[in-house]
Design an enzyme around this catalytic site. Structure first.
Site, PDB file in Angstrom:
ATOM      1  N   ASP A  57     -21.915 -37.124 -29.279  1.00  0.00           N
ATOM      2  CA  ASP A  57     -20.598 -37.297 -29.908  1.00  0.00           C
ATOM      3  C   ASP A  57     -19.592 -36.400 -29.195  1.00  0.00           C
ATOM      4  OD1 ASP A  57     -21.871 -38.862 -31.795  1.00  0.00           O
ATOM      5  OD2 ASP A  57     -21.449 -37.549 -33.493  1.00  0.00           O
ATOM      6  N   ARG A  72     -19.262 -44.396 -25.481  1.00  0.00           N
ATOM      7  CA  ARG A  72     -18.743 -44.869 -26.774  1.00  0.00           C
ATOM      8  C   ARG A  72     -17.255 -44.518 -26.792  1.00  0.00           C
ATOM      9  NH1 ARG A  72     -20.358 -41.148 -31.098  1.00  0.00           N
ATOM     10  NH2 ARG A  72     -22.251 -42.323 -31.500  1.00  0.00           N
TER      11      ARG A  72
HETATM   12  C1  LIG Z   1     -19.450 -45.505 -34.237  1.00  0.00           C
HETATM   13  C2  LIG Z   1     -18.358 -44.487 -34.253  1.00  0.00           C
HETATM   14  C3  LIG Z   1     -18.591 -43.235 -33.717  1.00  0.00           C
HETATM   15  C4  LIG Z   1     -17.564 -42.287 -33.688  1.00  0.00           C
HETATM   16  N1  LIG Z   1     -17.772 -41.103 -33.022  1.00  0.00           N
HETATM   17  C5  LIG Z   1     -16.736 -40.245 -32.866  1.00  0.00           C
HETATM   18  C6  LIG Z   1     -16.841 -39.110 -32.023  1.00  0.00           C
HETATM   19  O1  LIG Z   1     -17.883 -38.863 -31.402  1.00  0.00           O
HETATM   20  N2  LIG Z   1     -15.752 -38.284 -31.932  1.00  0.00           N
HETATM   21  C7  LIG Z   1     -14.569 -38.546 -32.569  1.00  0.00           C
HETATM   22  O2  LIG Z   1     -13.602 -37.804 -32.405  1.00  0.00           O
HETATM   23  N3  LIG Z   1     -14.452 -39.616 -33.373  1.00  0.00           N
HETATM   24  C8  LIG Z   1     -15.483 -40.474 -33.534  1.00  0.00           C
HETATM   25  N4  LIG Z   1     -15.338 -41.590 -34.330  1.00  0.00           N
HETATM   26  C9  LIG Z   1     -14.164 -41.706 -35.221  1.00  0.00           C
HETATM   27  C10 LIG Z   1     -12.966 -42.301 -34.515  1.00  0.00           C
HETATM   28  O3  LIG Z   1     -12.436 -41.385 -33.590  1.00  0.00           O
HETATM   29  C11 LIG Z   1     -11.859 -42.701 -35.515  1.00  0.00           C
HETATM   30  O4  LIG Z   1     -11.419 -41.559 -36.196  1.00  0.00           O
HETATM   31  C12 LIG Z   1     -12.278 -43.718 -36.547  1.00  0.00           C
HETATM   32  O5  LIG Z   1     -13.116 -44.687 -35.992  1.00  0.00           O
HETATM   33  C13 LIG Z   1     -11.047 -44.443 -37.151  1.00  0.00           C
HETATM   34  O6  LIG Z   1     -10.336 -45.075 -36.154  1.00  0.00           O
HETATM   35  P1  LIG Z   1     -10.383 -46.667 -35.860  1.00  0.00           P
HETATM   36  O7  LIG Z   1     -10.733 -46.822 -34.418  1.00  0.00           O
HETATM   37  O8  LIG Z   1     -11.295 -47.351 -36.782  1.00  0.00           O
HETATM   38  O9  LIG Z   1      -8.882 -47.136 -35.970  1.00  0.00           O
HETATM   39  P2  LIG Z   1      -7.742 -46.901 -37.058  1.00  0.00           P
HETATM   40  O10 LIG Z   1      -6.495 -47.415 -36.454  1.00  0.00           O
HETATM   41  O11 LIG Z   1      -7.760 -45.489 -37.558  1.00  0.00           O
HETATM   42  O12 LIG Z   1      -8.202 -47.822 -38.256  1.00  0.00           O
HETATM   43  C14 LIG Z   1      -8.208 -49.241 -38.162  1.00  0.00           C
HETATM   44  C15 LIG Z   1      -8.624 -49.803 -39.514  1.00  0.00           C
HETATM   45  O13 LIG Z   1      -9.989 -49.475 -39.772  1.00  0.00           O
HETATM   46  C16 LIG Z   1     -10.192 -49.166 -41.139  1.00  0.00           C
HETATM   47  N5  LIG Z   1     -10.635 -47.749 -41.247  1.00  0.00           N
HETATM   48  C17 LIG Z   1     -10.595 -46.808 -40.287  1.00  0.00           C
HETATM   49  N6  LIG Z   1     -11.107 -45.632 -40.744  1.00  0.00           N
HETATM   50  C18 LIG Z   1     -11.456 -45.858 -42.024  1.00  0.00           C
HETATM   51  C19 LIG Z   1     -12.041 -45.041 -43.042  1.00  0.00           C
HETATM   52  N7  LIG Z   1     -12.364 -43.752 -42.829  1.00  0.00           N
HETATM   53  N8  LIG Z   1     -12.278 -45.586 -44.254  1.00  0.00           N
HETATM   54  C20 LIG Z   1     -11.986 -46.892 -44.488  1.00  0.00           C
HETATM   55  N9  LIG Z   1     -11.432 -47.712 -43.565  1.00  0.00           N
HETATM   56  C21 LIG Z   1     -11.176 -47.209 -42.352  1.00  0.00           C
HETATM   57  C22 LIG Z   1      -8.874 -49.386 -41.831  1.00  0.00           C
HETATM   58  O14 LIG Z   1      -8.853 -50.705 -42.295  1.00  0.00           O
HETATM   59  C23 LIG Z   1      -7.872 -49.193 -40.713  1.00  0.00           C
HETATM   60  O15 LIG Z   1      -6.660 -49.857 -40.943  1.00  0.00           O
HETATM   61  C24 LIG Z   1     -16.317 -42.565 -34.316  1.00  0.00           C
HETATM   62  C25 LIG Z   1     -16.098 -43.826 -34.852  1.00  0.00           C
HETATM   63  C26 LIG Z   1     -17.077 -44.796 -34.799  1.00  0.00           C
HETATM   64  C27 LIG Z   1     -16.776 -46.154 -35.344  1.00  0.00           C
END
Ligand SMILES: Cc1cc2nc3c(=O)[nH]c(=O)nc-3n(C[C@H](O)[C@H](O)[C@H](O)COP(=O)(O)OP(=O)(O)OC[C@H]3O[C@@H](n4cnc5c(N)ncnc54)[C@H](O)[C@@H]3O)c2cc1C
Length: 320
Positions: free
Chosen positions: A130, A183
């Site tokens: 991560d 990722r």
């Molecule tokens: C498999 C995976 C691994 C990850 N690993 C890391 C990592 O190693 N380091 C790191 O910094 N971040 C990590 N993240 C988190 C990432 O950086 C984002 O903070 C998170 O995925 C929300 O962003 P989004 O891309 O979904 O887009 P956004 O624009 O934030 O969200 C798009 C839509 O997704 C839905 N959504 C997003 N988050 C949520 C929530 N918490 N609850 C409910 N609905 C939600 C909503 O409908 C929102 O409108 C990871 C995410 C995933 C999916």
């Protein structure tokens, strides 16, 4: 504002002490966390596998504060790799380097990671590192290079890149030079404006740009998901953002990247409908399954991402 405050709380010891003392808080957190024990996580993975979804298992933990804790976390991760093998589930493992000592001593962290990757290699499994906040990015990349020098390859481990960082494109290019699987995420921490794009539109545009780079590399390197669902292809599009997913699908179609030349990743408990839709369309989907007792910072970052989740949290209080 609210996002920054929640991210601040995710690191505040006093808040952790208070919130983890409320029984309704665990009820709310369990929407995003598969349980406290390994068997809870394996059960959750079996349910996902039955729906055609692969998993990556995260034994929650970060910022260990003593060498003993870092050693303990390393042993727990080794045990998880053994357990995945024993249970024959379609899952690999995700870890945080601060969980195994990066914040204490880089060389200790390197040794711990080396042991973990060696065990993954023995089980023909894979470990995703991560990506944490920017005080750790340079050290993470240095440790990544040390692992390559030790002979670990993209069959054993992969990295993550945050599209909100200005440095993300350079890091992606460096990782792709070594055919490292990536990722791609937007980024979950609070970063200063000299390190990260302050505007969401720029974070999204960068996400699409990096998606293209990863997909071109996947096409050139013929990287595909392994049959047992454990070793991923180069691009992991990790987002719940439908626009980013649509972009990835259309770019893959345009360049002729086969469906198993990429995978989509989402978090446990978020957008299950979208996860299942992508599986029906024939795309590999992997869900990040966190478990364990150290759920507080992970849960607070999930609240920060979507302020509407706070109402869900509060409603658990009224349900008792
Ligand atoms: C498999 C995976 C691994 C990850 N690993 C890391 C990592 O190693 N380091 C790191 O910094 N971040 C990590 N993240 C988190 C990432 O950086 C984002 O903070 C998170 O995925 C929300 O962003 P989004 O891309 O979904 O887009 P956004 O624009 O934030 O969200 C798009 C839509 O997704 C839905 N959504 C997003 N988050 C949520 C929530 N918490 N609850 C409910 N609905 C939600 C909503 O409908 C929102 O409108 C990871 C995410 C995933 C999916």
């Amino acid at each position: 504002m609210l996002r920054s405050f929640l991210i601040y709380l995710s690191k505040a010891q006093w808040a952790q002490k208070m919130v983890t003392g409320w029984s309704f808080a665990w009820k709310a957190a369990s929407r995003f966390v598969a349980g406290e024990k390994t068997e809870d996580a394996i059960r959750a993975i079996r349910e996902l596998n039955a729906k055609g979804i692969n998993a990556t298992l995260d034994h929650l933990g970060e910022h260990t504060s003593t060498m003993e804790e870092a050693a303990q976390s390393t042993s727990e991760i080794l045990a998880i790799l053994d357990e995945i093998d024993r249970a024959e589930v379609r899952a690999n493992v995700s870890i945080k380097l601060t969980q195994i000592g990066m914040g204490l001593d880089e060389s200790v962290c390197r040794e711990n990671l080396g042991r973990i990757l060696q065990r993954a290699k023995e089980h023909r499994n894979f470990v995703r590192v991560d990506i944490e906040d920017t005080p750790y990015t340079d050290t993470t990349i240095a440790i990544y290079k040390a692992m390559l020098e030790r002979g670990f390859t993209n069959r054993h481990f992969g990295m993550a890149v945050q599209s909100y960082l200005f440095r993300a494109e350079a890091d992606t290019k460096l990782l792709l030079e070594n055919k490292t699987t990536i990722r791609l995420v937007k980024g979950a921490y609070k970063e200063p404006p000299d390190k990260a794009f302050p505007k969401k539109a720029d974070v999204d545009a960068n996400y699409d740009l990096l998606t293209k780079l990863m997909m071109d590399a996947s096409l050139a390197g013929r990287s595909n998901l392994s049959e047992d669902g454990r070793i991923p292809p180069i691009p992991a599009i990790a987002t719940h953002d439908e626009k980013r997913i649509e972009f990835a699908v259309s770019y893959a179609n345009k360049v002729g990247l086969p469906k198993d030349g990429l995978e989509f990743q989402m978090l446990y408990g978020i957008r299950r409908d979208l996860q299942e839709k992508l599986v029906k369309e024939g795309y590999p989907v992997r869900v990040y399954v966190p478990f364990g007792t150290h759920w507080y910072p992970y849960f607070m970052r999930r609240l920060a991402e979507r302020p509407a989740n706070i109402w869900f949290f509060i409603s658990n209080f009224f349900r008792g």
